[in-house]
Design an enzyme around this catalytic site. Structure first.
Site, mmCIF file in Angstrom:
data_model
loop_
_atom_site.group_PDB
_atom_site.id
_atom_site.type_symbol
_atom_site.label_atom_id
_atom_site.label_comp_id
_atom_site.label_asym_id
_atom_site.label_seq_id
_atom_site.Cartn_x
_atom_site.Cartn_y
_atom_site.Cartn_z
ATOM 1 N N LYS A 56 0.958 -0.997 0.219
ATOM 2 C CA LYS A 56 0.332 -0.234 -0.722
ATOM 3 C C LYS A 56 0.772 1.427 0.078
ATOM 4 C CE LYS A 56 -1.999 1.434 4.252
ATOM 5 N NZ LYS A 56 -1.267 2.786 4.555
ATOM 6 N N ASN A 57 1.832 0.988 0.897
ATOM 7 C CA ASN A 57 2.701 2.795 0.786
ATOM 8 C C ASN A 57 3.830 2.640 0.065
ATOM 9 O OD1 ASN A 57 1.543 3.020 3.370
ATOM 10 N ND2 ASN A 57 2.613 2.422 4.445
ATOM 11 N N CYS A 62 -6.054 12.584 13.857
ATOM 12 C CA CYS A 62 -5.920 11.458 12.604
ATOM 13 C C CYS A 62 -5.792 9.996 13.759
ATOM 14 C CB CYS A 62 -4.673 10.856 11.841
ATOM 15 S SG CYS A 62 -4.462 9.332 11.927
ATOM 16 N N ARG A 68 0.022 14.192 13.261
ATOM 17 C CA ARG A 68 0.292 13.941 12.037
ATOM 18 C C ARG A 68 0.234 14.938 11.092
ATOM 19 N NH1 ARG A 68 -2.067 8.836 9.259
ATOM 20 N NH2 ARG A 68 -0.032 8.547 8.037
ATOM 21 N N ASP A 72 4.281 -0.347 12.375
ATOM 22 C CA ASP A 72 3.650 -1.423 11.152
ATOM 23 C C ASP A 72 3.335 -2.217 11.961
ATOM 24 O OD1 ASP A 72 2.405 1.751 10.144
ATOM 25 O OD2 ASP A 72 3.217 1.668 8.611
ATOM 26 N N ARG A 122 -8.677 -1.098 4.488
ATOM 27 C CA ARG A 122 -7.434 -0.314 3.936
ATOM 28 C C ARG A 122 -6.337 -0.663 2.858
ATOM 29 N NH1 ARG A 122 -7.726 6.008 7.280
ATOM 30 N NH2 ARG A 122 -6.488 5.689 5.744
HETATM 31 N N1 EPU Z 1 6.109 14.306 11.037
HETATM 32 C C1 EPU Z 1 5.935 15.547 11.585
HETATM 33 N N2 EPU Z 1 6.215 16.611 10.616
HETATM 34 C C2 EPU Z 1 5.851 16.123 9.099
HETATM 35 C C3 EPU Z 1 5.857 14.916 8.713
HETATM 36 C C4 EPU Z 1 5.945 14.047 9.603
HETATM 37 O O1 EPU Z 1 6.154 15.887 12.399
HETATM 38 O O2 EPU Z 1 5.937 17.160 8.219
HETATM 39 C C5 EPU Z 1 6.653 13.372 12.136
HETATM 40 C C6 EPU Z 1 5.090 12.034 12.662
HETATM 41 O O3 EPU Z 1 4.068 13.117 13.417
HETATM 42 C C7 EPU Z 1 5.370 11.386 13.107
HETATM 43 C C8 EPU Z 1 6.738 10.677 11.986
HETATM 44 O O4 EPU Z 1 7.146 12.643 12.092
HETATM 45 O O5 EPU Z 1 5.052 11.269 14.501
HETATM 46 C C9 EPU Z 1 7.211 10.484 11.210
HETATM 47 O O6 EPU Z 1 6.092 10.181 10.316
HETATM 48 P P1 EPU Z 1 5.977 10.501 8.523
HETATM 49 O O7 EPU Z 1 5.997 11.542 8.022
HETATM 50 O O8 EPU Z 1 7.185 9.131 8.456
HETATM 51 O O9 EPU Z 1 4.509 9.064 8.318
HETATM 52 P P2 EPU Z 1 4.212 8.820 6.996
HETATM 53 O O10 EPU Z 1 4.793 9.714 5.733
HETATM 54 O O11 EPU Z 1 2.442 10.558 7.542
HETATM 55 C C10 EPU Z 1 4.592 6.811 6.332
HETATM 56 C C11 EPU Z 1 3.072 5.330 6.046
HETATM 57 C C12 EPU Z 1 2.769 5.514 7.295
HETATM 58 C C13 EPU Z 1 3.527 4.494 8.444
HETATM 59 C C14 EPU Z 1 4.666 5.822 8.786
HETATM 60 C C15 EPU Z 1 6.169 5.693 9.723
HETATM 61 C C16 EPU Z 1 2.741 6.143 4.582
HETATM 62 C C17 EPU Z 1 1.370 6.365 3.197
HETATM 63 N N3 EPU Z 1 2.631 5.700 5.221
HETATM 64 O O12 EPU Z 1 2.972 7.735 7.147
HETATM 65 O O13 EPU Z 1 1.982 3.977 7.891
HETATM 66 O O14 EPU Z 1 3.235 3.892 9.911
HETATM 67 O O15 EPU Z 1 4.851 6.316 7.469
HETATM 68 O O16 EPU Z 1 6.329 4.475 9.379
HETATM 69 O O17 EPU Z 1 3.385 5.647 4.169
HETATM 70 C C18 EPU Z 1 -0.065 2.594 8.343
HETATM 71 O O18 EPU Z 1 0.572 1.650 6.884
HETATM 72 O O19 EPU Z 1 -0.361 1.787 9.106
HETATM 73 C C19 EPU Z 1 0.914 3.476 8.361
HETATM 74 C C20 EPU Z 1 0.366 4.152 9.233
#
Ligand code: EPU
Length: 423
Positions: A22-23, A121, A126, A311, A403
């Protein structure tokens, strides 16, 4: 609302074809926006999040044609020469936060776009501040108004050096896609190293992008004027593979995970599972996970790749509920990813939470109960607990599960266990 009835006391014994991730699929679909010649993606998992992304792309004017294959996958052909809308609306973004991934590509190709802010969320606040900071460093003007991000780069994005203060997966993906057609060189420091980012970079390279360093913490991109048509097969889903491995452990069974190099994709998870309850054997095109005779308690901390994936935290917690002692889990990625604790407790688990740490005191057995899925990964942790419990478990709100896990009932049946969907 659909539910899943899980019959307790079953043993996994079989083989499961792991789907595309998915990701990986979500950013790859948005990468199609970057070229007017379109993109063909194979091994796309049929998931509700993928459908949501397809609706978003269609709202922008991308024509997506989807065909189903025999192996649980889909092929998606994105035709991108008639994009005529540059707004990702709240109605779609609120359903799926990964919608933010259209921001980098739209800005790169058209120089302007607006994307609704995702809002709250279940697993954490996030924020997307780092996506926006990085785009600003590349010369974009970014305003927040009426719940939307308005981004503009009238004379195009400029290559820049940007260091992420913390690792962000979609943040790295957005900036990578923004950089591929920027003027000059972009250096992303402290970039996320997840395999899904490498998959995206490899697809962008097939489309003509000049990228080096994907999979390391420093990614270098030299902008090119345009990208061209390409075909790409989505990387296998390491989280789905890990989830089915835990199904083998919690039911004292065995499963063949087919479709990828899971040792490379799940290094820390495999190490921890070996310490806990599984033996892994290499098999053609996959890995066999076999119950090792006991479930030993383990301590672990979730962190960005190559560390233990957040995850897989909820699913591993379900397993540790039945360990022969006390385990400590430190969730360092998301600040609120313990919602499944209260549901596992309804099944007899003994878990206490203090801040980012959950202490799991193993119990002799779990007991089936009606429980509620609180997020995607939590939903499968309840199914896993249900398979090992005494009696039946009914998991409510399975739309969370849909999802990110396709054909869950069929795949579990391939592993020799039965669950039924209640419509
Ligand atoms: N964060 C910030 N600022 C930002 C972006 C992130 O503070 O601008 C923080 C977040 O709040 C969090 C940390 O950085 O505490 C890591 O967040 P990240 O941005 O890496 O998460 P994401 O990109 O929103 C993806 C996956 C998630 C997975 C996380 C961590 C996708 C679509 N989603 O989310 O997947 O948990 O990376 O590996 O790639 C899932 O599949 O169940 C899922 C939640």
């Amino acid at each position: 609302m659909e539910k899943i009835r899980v019959y307790g006391g079953q043993r996994v014994n079989g083989s499961v074809q792991i789907s595309g991730a998915k990701n990986s699929a979500l950013p790859l679909l948005t990468a199609s926006i970057l070229s007017e010649e379109g993109l063909t993606l194979r091994n796309v998992p049929p998931l509700s999040d993928v459908s949501t992304m397809l609706s978003l792309l269609e709202t922008l004017g991308v024509e997506c044609s989807v065909s189903s294959n025999k192996d649980y996958s889909e092929t998606v052909i994105c035709k991108t020469d008639s994009i005529n809308n540059f707004t990702a609306p709240y109605a779609i973004v609120k359903k799926m936060r990964a919608s933010i991934l259209v921001l980098g590509p739209l800005l790169a190709r058209y120089g302007h776009c607006s994307v609704s802010l995702p809002g709250g969320c279940a697993i954490g606040v996030r924020p997307i501040d780092l996506h926006l900071k990085g785009l600003k460093a590349m010369g974009a003007q970014v305003d927040l108004r009426d719940g939307y991000v308005y981004a503009e780069a009238k004379s195009g994005l400029k290559g820049a050096e940007f260091e992420f203060p913390i690792s962000t997966v979609t943040g790295t993906e957005n900036l990578l896609m923004a950089a591929v057609m920027a003027d000059g060189e972009t250096v992303l420091k402290n970039a996320a190293r997840e395999p899904e980012i490498v998959d995206l970079a490899n697809c962008l390279i097939k489309m003509g992008a000049k990228i080096e360093g994907q999979g390391t913490s420093e990614i270098r991109v030299v902008g090119v004027p345009r990208l061209h048509r390409a075909e790409h097969s989505v990387l296998v889903d390491r989280i789905e593979a890990g989830t089915y491995a835990i199904a083998a452990a919690i039911t004292k069974g065995q499963v063949d995970l087919i479709g990828g190099d899971f040792r490379k994709l799940l290094p820390t998870f495999i190490e921890k599972m070996e310490e806990c309850s599984l033996i892994f054997e290499d098999i053609p095109n996959g890995l066999r996970a076999k119950y090792a005779g006991e479930i030993r308690p383990i301590d672990f901390r979730t962190a960005p790749f190559p560390d233990f994936p957040t995850d897989l935290q909820a699913q591993t917690m379900a397993l540790l509920c039945l360990a022969s002692g006390r385990s400590v889990i430190d969730e360092t990625v998301w600040e609120n990813r313990f919602m499944h604790v209260a549901e596992l407790a309804r099944m007899g688990a003994n878990i206490s939470v203090s801040g980012s740490q959950a202490t799991v005191h193993g119990v002799d057995h779990l007991v089936g109960a009606p429980v509620m899925a609180t997020d995607l990964r939590a939903s499968f942790s309840l199914v896993l607990a249900g398979l090992a419990a005494e009696g039946d478990t009914v998991v409510d709100r399975v739309y969370h599960l849909d999802r990110g896990y396709c054909f869950a009932e069929k795949k579990l049946a391939d592993c020799g266990v039965r669950v039924d969907r209640i419509k």
